[in-house]
Motif scaffolding. Structure first.
Motif, mmCIF file in Angstrom:
data_model
loop_
_atom_site.group_PDB
_atom_site.id
_atom_site.type_symbol
_atom_site.label_atom_id
_atom_site.label_comp_id
_atom_site.label_asym_id
_atom_site.label_seq_id
_atom_site.Cartn_x
_atom_site.Cartn_y
_atom_site.Cartn_z
ATOM 1 N N GLN A 10 34.519 6.938 -6.781
ATOM 2 C CA GLN A 10 35.359 7.049 -7.927
ATOM 3 C C GLN A 10 34.758 5.537 -8.747
ATOM 4 N N HIS A 40 37.263 11.508 -9.200
ATOM 5 C CA HIS A 40 36.545 11.694 -7.775
ATOM 6 C C HIS A 40 35.350 12.429 -7.835
ATOM 7 N N ASN A 42 34.093 11.852 -3.106
ATOM 8 C CA ASN A 42 35.291 11.092 -3.421
ATOM 9 C C ASN A 42 34.977 9.841 -4.125
#
Length: 360
Positions: A304, A297, A302
């Motif tokens: 990903q 992340h 965050n």
């Protein structure tokens, strides 16, 4: 008679001019002078000033983040005047003052003046959710009743309780905000995970004459990262956050050494039985056991979607398959194989590291 009126007007204008000069000079001095001679002269501000003086923000003046008495017009002037009046009117009941949620959110808007990229990444993340997103979520509210602990992670700086925020406190809706003005406010602002007044040093250029030693001379810093604990009204540095014991049935899970994991797991926590994957826990098990949250992340956003490329080539050395297209929640949220917990046996029923043994 006319001469007297004219003279009085001139005197009044001169007095007004002198007052403006004195006020303007004092205002300029207050904002430009060393904080030790202004803000920090009050004992409530001293602790914050001491940590600021040894922080990475020590070259940034107070008003750059906190604003001035006139930076936000009448609102900021009345706010600062009220702070002075409250201080003089009665003896303070604490040695260190705290910022209100409104002040936290105002300061956060100034954060993006320098940290524009981090702010834009935060906006695009799940951590930018507002009160209405969290507390008016019908699916979640019908599954798990709202309670006092919701504010531990969603609304750390809110001065009231869950009962003051939303109604009804029940698994049966419809739910509504008691104070509609809070509906669009962020529940996880920058200061939830960042203590701005924290010890640290501004970055410096490396020794270019010895490029081979640049790596060894660089110290890992997580200066400002920590958890704001609502009940204590204080930030806890990463070093002071505990590493939880996570279990996979009866086996102890190897948790990451990355100290940031200890921050993440405070909110993305397991149930009271400490089982991996229970409640909001995302601690990796299976093939990803021991890997830190930050390995997959991106900070603040965050994001990903590039996580597989960071560790894997085109195909897995073990399975000889493209990990990006494996049947996991990375490729589809409907997959039965959660990417945080996927194990070899989830796809291979005979234990061989071969693509021929993959379940169809």
């Amino acid at each position: 008679m006319k001469n007297n009126i004219f003279r009085n007007v001139i005197i009044l204008l001169l007095i007004l001019f002198v007052v403006l000069i004195v006020f303007g000079g004092s205002y300029t001095y207050w904002n430009a002078a060393n904080p030790e001679k202004t803000c920090a002269s009050c004992h409530e501000i001293s602790p914050s000033h001491q940590t600021w003086a040894s922080s990475a923000h020590s070259q940034i003046t107070c008003f750059k983040c906190h604003g001035t008495a006139l930076s936000n017009g009448l609102h900021s002037f009345s706010e600062k005047a009220n702070m002075v009046f409250t201080h003089v009117k009665s003896a303070p009941h604490r040695d260190e003052i705290r910022m209100s949620e409104e002040q936290i959110l105002e300061t956060m808007q100034r954060c993006k003046g320098c940290h524009e990229n981090e702010y834009s990444n935060w906006i695009a993340s799940g951590h930018s959710a507002s009160y209405s997103h969290i507390f008016l979520d019908e699916k979640h509210n019908a599954t798990e009743q709202l309670n006092f602990d919701c504010l531990r992670c969603h609304g750390m700086f809110y001065a009231g309780t869950t009962y003051d925020l939303v109604e009804p406190i029940s698994v049966e809706g419809p739910w509504k905000m008691k104070d509609e003005s809070r509906a669009d406010l962020a529940t996880i602002p920058c200061m939830a995970c960042h203590k701005i007044h924290s010890r640290g040093m501004p970055s410096v250029r490396p020794d270019y004459a010895n490029p081979g030693y640049i790596f060894y001379g660089r110290v890992v810093q997580n200066n400002s990262i920590g958890l704001y604990v609502r009940n204590e009204e204080i930030h806890f540095d990463l070093a002071n956050l505990p590493t939880p014991v996570i279990l996979n049935d009866t086996d102890t899970v190897q948790t990451p050494n990355d100290p940031v994991y200890r921050l993440c797991v405070q909110c993305h926590a397991p149930s009271v039985r400490h089982q991996a994957g229970s409640s909001d826990d995302k601690t990796p098990t299976g093939v990803h056991e021991g890997i830190s949250c930050r390995a997959c992340h991106e900070p603040h956003s965050n994001f990903q979607r590039n996580s597989c490329d960071k560790c894997h080539g085109d195909k897995s050395k073990n399975c000889k398959l493209d990990v990006r297209t494996m049947n996991t929640t990375y490729i589809s949220p409907e997959s039965p194989n959660n990417i945080h917990r996927v194990a070899c046996q989830d796809c291979h029923d005979d234990g061989r590291n071969s693509s021929k043994s993959v379940k169809q």
